[in-house]
Design an enzyme around this catalytic site. Structure first.
Site, short mmCIF file in Angstrom:
data_model
loop_
_atom_site.label_atom_id
_atom_site.label_comp_id
_atom_site.label_asym_id
_atom_site.label_seq_id
_atom_site.Cartn_x
_atom_site.Cartn_y
_atom_site.Cartn_z
CG HIS A 101 -3.09 2.10 9.98
ND1 HIS A 101 -3.82 3.21 10.36
CD2 HIS A 101 -2.71 2.34 8.69
CE1 HIS A 101 -3.87 4.08 9.36
NE2 HIS A 101 -3.20 3.58 8.34
CD GLU A 102 -0.67 -0.18 6.13
OE1 GLU A 102 -0.94 -0.48 4.95
OE2 GLU A 102 -0.69 0.99 6.54
#
Length: 280
Positions: free
Chosen positions: A148-149
């Site tokens: 996600h990051e």
């Protein structure tokens, strides 16, 4: 003759009109395209500047924060990061946009800190805080977070947030000018844009569109890296429960976790599973 025809507007109104035209011109000229979704986004900062400042700030962060001495957890962070990096590079190559990753210098570190947080700077500079490990629980759970990051970074969401901050707080000046004239304010703006902890003030929140992009791309990247994307649903449920009726952890301050997000992740799941091949 009309009473206003041929007359210049009052000075204060003239200045406002000039400012509005300038801002609109900046927005029009400096819009770029998210390399994956095709969405138009504000991008005031050239890649060379954004990467240079990223590497400098990342080095400063590591000097002032303690790396974890947990060899097993550190190895896990680096293993996940390397696998997701490979997935991102393959995905971008398949889409014919590998030049978007030019200049990346990937690095993955685990920092000793109780914050439930993680982030990725431009150029693939990733930090995971030990405080998030009890929530991720497993390697696949941590792959959800890191995917996600990293998705936020490769979709250039940080550049977009930094550009919005430069425009709103400093009038849209170039980054080098902002650093020269207002170095502390600019650095705090950078730290807030990339989520480097609450000590720098209020973080600039990712908007719903950016979050949706990061969720969707993160699922694809973790699946391509050999991690089961179904773990994303379980992880976000744990994150929601981790609030415990109190103030949300730092990770959730800019990453809302709710039924809508989980439903959207479930909607993206069939596509993500097309990329999933477990690593033997």
């Amino acid at each position: 003759m009309h009473p206003l025809r041929g007359r210049r507007p009052p000075k204060h109104l003239h200045r406002v009109l000039v400012a509005m035209v300038t801002v609109l011109s900046i927005i029009f000229i400096t819009c770029s395209t998210v390399p994956i979704t095709g969405r138009k986004q504000l991008s005031l900062i050239p890649a060379s500047q954004i990467l240079g400042m990223s590497y400098s700030e990342y080095g400063n962060f590591l000097k002032s924060n303690k790396l974890s001495t947990d060899a097993q957890a550190t190895a896990m962070v680096k293993r996940i990061g390397t696998r997701v990096q490979g997935a991102v590079e393959r995905y971008f190559k398949e889409k014919g946009i590998e030049e978007s990753l030019q200049g990346y210098q990937w690095e993955f570190n685990l920092v000793e800190d109780k914050q439930v947080n993680a982030w990725c700077m431009p150029g693939g500079k990733v930090v995971v805080y030990t405080g998030i490990l009890p929530v991720t629980k497993t390697e696949e759970g941590l792959a959800v977070v890191m995917g996600h990051e990293i998705a936020h970074a490769v979709a250039e969401h940080g550049n977009e947030r930094m550009s919005q901050g430069l425009l709103a707080q400093l009038g849209g000046v170039a980054l080098d000018v902002a650093l020269k004239d207002k170095p502390e304010q600019t650095r705090n703006l950078w730290m807030g844009a990339y989520g480097l902890g609450a000590q720098v003030g209020v973080l600039l929140p990712f908007n719903r569109t950016q979050e949706s992009e990061a969720d969707e791309l993160g699922l694809t990247f973790m699946a391509m890296a050999g991690y089961n994307p179904n773990e994303a649903v379980t992880f976000w449920q744990r994150m929601a429960a981790n609030k415990g009726g109190q103030a949300p952890p730092e990770f959730l301050s800019t990453h809302p976790s709710d039924e809508t997000r989980i439903r959207q992740i479930q909607e993206h799941m069939p596509e993500a599973l097309k990329y999933y091949k477990p690593v033997k």
